[in-house]
Structure formats: C-alpha cells, structure tokens
Motif scaffolding. Sequence first.
Motif, PDB file in Angstrom:
ATOM      1  N   PRO A 285       0.790  -1.230   0.000  1.00 58.14           N
ATOM      2  CA  PRO A 285       0.000   0.000   0.000  1.00 58.14           C
ATOM      3  C   PRO A 285       0.820   1.276   0.000  1.00 58.14           C
ATOM      4  N   HIS A 286       2.158   1.163   0.105  1.00 55.29           N
ATOM      5  CA  HIS A 286       2.991   2.354   0.263  1.00 55.29           C
ATOM      6  C   HIS A 286       3.822   2.680  -0.977  1.00 55.29           C
ATOM      7  N   ARG A 287       3.450   2.164  -2.130  1.00 54.93           N
ATOM      8  CA  ARG A 287       4.165   2.505  -3.354  1.00 54.93           C
ATOM      9  C   ARG A 287       3.929   3.969  -3.706  1.00 54.93           C
ATOM     10  N   VAL A 288       4.981   4.645  -4.106  1.00 55.28           N
ATOM     11  CA  VAL A 288       4.924   6.070  -4.402  1.00 55.28           C
ATOM     12  C   VAL A 288       4.314   6.307  -5.790  1.00 55.28           C
ATOM     13  N   ARG A 289       3.455   7.323  -5.880  1.00 53.15           N
ATOM     14  CA  ARG A 289       2.827   7.736  -7.135  1.00 53.15           C
ATOM     15  C   ARG A 289       1.970   6.631  -7.754  1.00 53.15           C
ATOM     16  N   VAL A 290       1.302   5.855  -6.924  1.00 52.48           N
ATOM     17  CA  VAL A 290       0.396   4.814  -7.403  1.00 52.48           C
ATOM     18  C   VAL A 290      -0.976   5.073  -6.791  1.00 52.48           C
ATOM     19  N   GLN A 291      -2.008   4.993  -7.611  1.00 56.26           N
ATOM     20  CA  GLN A 291      -3.306   5.538  -7.241  1.00 56.26           C
ATOM     21  C   GLN A 291      -3.986   4.830  -6.072  1.00 56.26           C
ATOM     22  N   ALA A 292      -3.686   3.564  -5.816  1.00 54.09           N
ATOM     23  CA  ALA A 292      -4.367   2.862  -4.727  1.00 54.09           C
ATOM     24  C   ALA A 292      -3.596   2.912  -3.404  1.00 54.09           C
ATOM     25  N   SER A 293      -2.481   3.611  -3.363  1.00 55.14           N
ATOM     26  CA  SER A 293      -1.669   3.656  -2.149  1.00 55.14           C
ATOM     27  C   SER A 293      -2.392   4.397  -1.028  1.00 55.14           C
ATOM     28  N   ARG A 294      -2.125   3.987   0.203  1.00 55.55           N
ATOM     29  CA  ARG A 294      -2.707   4.652   1.372  1.00 55.55           C
ATOM     30  C   ARG A 294      -1.963   4.208   2.622  1.00 55.55           C
ATOM     31  N   LEU A 295      -1.880   5.113   3.605  1.00 55.24           N
ATOM     32  CA  LEU A 295      -1.190   4.817   4.864  1.00 55.24           C
ATOM     33  C   LEU A 295      -2.100   4.137   5.868  1.00 55.24           C
ATOM     34  N   PHE A 296      -3.406   4.356   5.744  1.00 58.96           N
ATOM     35  CA  PHE A 296      -4.359   3.754   6.664  1.00 58.96           C
ATOM     36  C   PHE A 296      -5.596   3.336   5.887  1.00 58.96           C
ATOM     37  N   ASP A 297      -6.321   2.373   6.438  1.00 62.56           N
ATOM     38  CA  ASP A 297      -7.507   1.907   5.736  1.00 62.56           C
ATOM     39  C   ASP A 297      -8.740   2.679   6.194  1.00 62.56           C
ATOM     40  N   ALA A 298      -9.910   2.261   5.758  1.00 66.33           N
ATOM     41  CA  ALA A 298     -11.139   2.998   6.034  1.00 66.33           C
ATOM     42  C   ALA A 298     -11.632   2.834   7.459  1.00 66.33           C
ATOM     43  N   GLU A 299     -10.877   2.103   8.294  1.00 64.71           N
ATOM     44  CA  GLU A 299     -11.186   2.007   9.716  1.00 64.71           C
ATOM     45  C   GLU A 299     -10.068   2.583  10.573  1.00 64.71           C
ATOM     46  N   GLY A 300      -9.101   3.251   9.887  1.00 67.31           N
ATOM     47  CA  GLY A 300      -8.020   3.923  10.599  1.00 67.31           C
ATOM     48  C   GLY A 300      -6.866   3.035  10.986  1.00 67.31           C
TER      49      GLY A 300
END
Length: 448
Positions: A285-300
């Motif tokens: 989830p931590h790939r740079v400049r990739v549209q689905a990346s995120r540091l946390f999910d929808a529950e934090g």
Amino acid sequence: MPHDLSALTEALLSAARKAGADAADALAVEGTQIEIGVRAGALEEAERSEGIDLGLRVLIGRRQAVVSSSDARGPTLERMAERAVAMAREAPEDPHAGLADPGQLARERDAARLELADPGDEPDPAALEEAARRAEDAARAVEGVTQVQSAGAGFGRRRVHLAATNGFEGGYARTDRAISCVAISGSGTGMERDWDHDSRIFAADLRSPEEIGRLAGERAAARQGARRPKTGTYPVLFDERVSASLIGHLVQAVSGSAIARGASFLRDAKGTRILPEGLSLVEDPHRVRVQASRLFDAEGLPTARRAIVEDGVLTGWILDLATARKLGEESTANAARATSGTPSPSVTNLELTQGARAPDELMRDMGTGLLVTSFIGATINPNTGDYSRGASGMWIENGVPAYPVSEITVAGNLTEMLARLVPSNDARPWLTRVVPSLLIDGLTLAGD
C-alpha cells in the motif's frame, strides 16, 4: 471555496453523540472531475462536476446504521445524525460490528511521502481537448482505421477525510490525469474495435496522446479478418492487458467476505500451495505515485506490505475488522468504504512475481494456441472456481501470431489454472496491479 473536511467530520461526530450514538465514524469526500471528449475532429463532450459527499456510521451497542448526504449545511448534519441513530436502534444486532480499539490505530497519517497528488494547477479544458484531439489524430492516421469511436482526456482531484469517536482522524488528497482512445477498423459487420488508455497521478508521468492513439489504432487494425479457431484444448496466453483479471478472481476468493460466507473455491486453501513454486502475490500500500496507495484503511488501521501468496503458498485472507472478528483473526487493514456503506475488505496495490521470458518467447513455447487480448462477459462459479469467458485475440501457429480470432469461449477451473501459471516479464510497474502476461496450458476453447 473548499470545505473544511476536518471540521465537517467533527461536526458529524458531535451531532451523533448528541443524538445518542455510543460510537461513530464520519467520512467526507470532496472532489472535482473534468471530462473532455472529441469525435471526428469536433468537441463531443465537456463535463465538469464538483461536489462533496458525507457519510456517517453510528453504533448503538452492536447495532449500526449508515446515512449519507451531499449537503454540508449544519442543519443537515444534525438531521443525518438523528436519522442514523433512529435507524441503528431498529437495526438487528451484529456481533462483529464496531470501531477499532485506540491501540490499533495508525500513527503515521501524513501521506505526503506517497506523492498521491500533483501539486500543479488544474488543467485548462482547452488543454485537455487538445490532448484528446492529438490522440484521435494519431489513431486516424493508422492504416486500416476507419473511424475513432472516442478520444478523451480527463482530470480529477479529490480530498478524503476520516474521523471517528475512537480518536482517529486523518485524510489525504489524490489527483489523476487520463487519456483514452477507442479506434475502429473495417466497416459494416466487419468492424473491429480496440483501445488504449493511460491514467497517472502526475501529469508528467502520462504517456503521450500520440502513443495512446497510435496503439489504439494499431490494435484495431490488427483485428481485421477475425475468425473462429477449431474447438479443442490449447495453451492460452493472457495478454498483460487482461491478465490481472485472473489475479482478481484469486483476490475475490480470499476476501474475508467470501470466506466468512463459505462462498469461495479457496475456502480451505489457507497454508496450501495455490500458485506455482516461486510465485508470490504481494500487496504494497505504500508505493509512491500509485493511485491505490494509502497509509491507513477505512477504519483507521495502519497499512503495511505483505505477501498474500508467498512462494506459491496462500498465507491468509484479506480482512477488515468485521470479517476478522467473524473468522477469529486480526484485521489485515484492508477496509474500504464509500460514504453510503459500511467497511468491507478490499486490496490496494498488488504485484505478482514476474518471469524471465518475454511474451514472444512464451508464444514460441506454445506452438499452437491463443493469445487473449480482450474479454466479453464472464461466468465464474465462486464456490467451485469453474471459469468460462468470451474472448478474442490472436491465434498462434508455429509460435507466432497467425490471424485474429473472436467469438470464442475460454473455459477451465481456476484452482487448476492458478496452479499452472507461467508469468512473462512485461508487467507495467506503474499500475495498481502489476501482473505480467500469463501462460496457462490445457484450457478448453469453444470455437467452430
């Protein structure tokens, strides 16, 4: 003027508490989208949309309800909270519903290092129209192309903010730029269609309109004279443009939602080999400049890199909090949600181990078989893995493309198909699903 999303989510939580909720989380999404399309050298479509969506989930004990709205005014927020609480009181109990414990929450919430938003200015519609025209012109210049069905360019920017009564608060911004082209060759009943498309976070990374239009045109022209091969059992090479669909079926089968229902052909496969030895399927989830990346999910919860399949062996399921509780496991921080729904498991960026050989080398090994470049429709049995899809592509003879084919059906069983994957080395590294062309021997083709 942009809304203060942090203030809005806090106002929703405050209203939920006042209305009688035991716990709540609030999601705010604000965005702008521009779509420009041209056809036959003329502007055909010019759309711009701006808006905000708000979602509030409230919990009373183990009862929950969700309401959403596109109205950010104060009285509306209060009515949302009152309605959600009233709905939750009437909802059936769900023993698995609930927010994350404070100790589970992500600590890193600044997404700047992921480079999810291009800091440049919003593009002028005239510049998008020019890009679409350039793509169309490039496609029309290809010999054999009789018309361009559509050529378009677009831009999107959105901001997302999540807050909850367990103490979580975080948000991020995303941008995307896209160019697409659909070309047609032939005429009448002999018309064939194909396409190309590119979408990136940063405008500087986007492929040129000329390349996109040219590839769409060349692909459409190459499909002229398509016929149906003889029915039989053959090796099939899934082109890189469609190969990710096979991995998509795997992902669906190991989703916590499917496993909790028992509706998966891989429901008993945890800890067993489902891909060939040496192949891994990694979520990062931590790939740079990739549209689905995120540091946390929808529950934090904090996201992290993990192997869903390691050296061919399935390591576990894709879980949010609710499905993890149902299965007696821990969440894998894969919750996703829209403003109008509750969280559910979903993946971010996936990458399948690539092979050492190029697609043309795999074709030489095939001898005679099918290169699939597009699908139409699907019949997939999630319980058994039985697989059947309409397909078109190129027929391979003596290891090289011989002629285009269409109106055929590819059939097999996903358990057996996944176990026989042979990957190529041609995956595009900037996609959210980095999956190369995949060769599978012994599939049934229904043709003439």
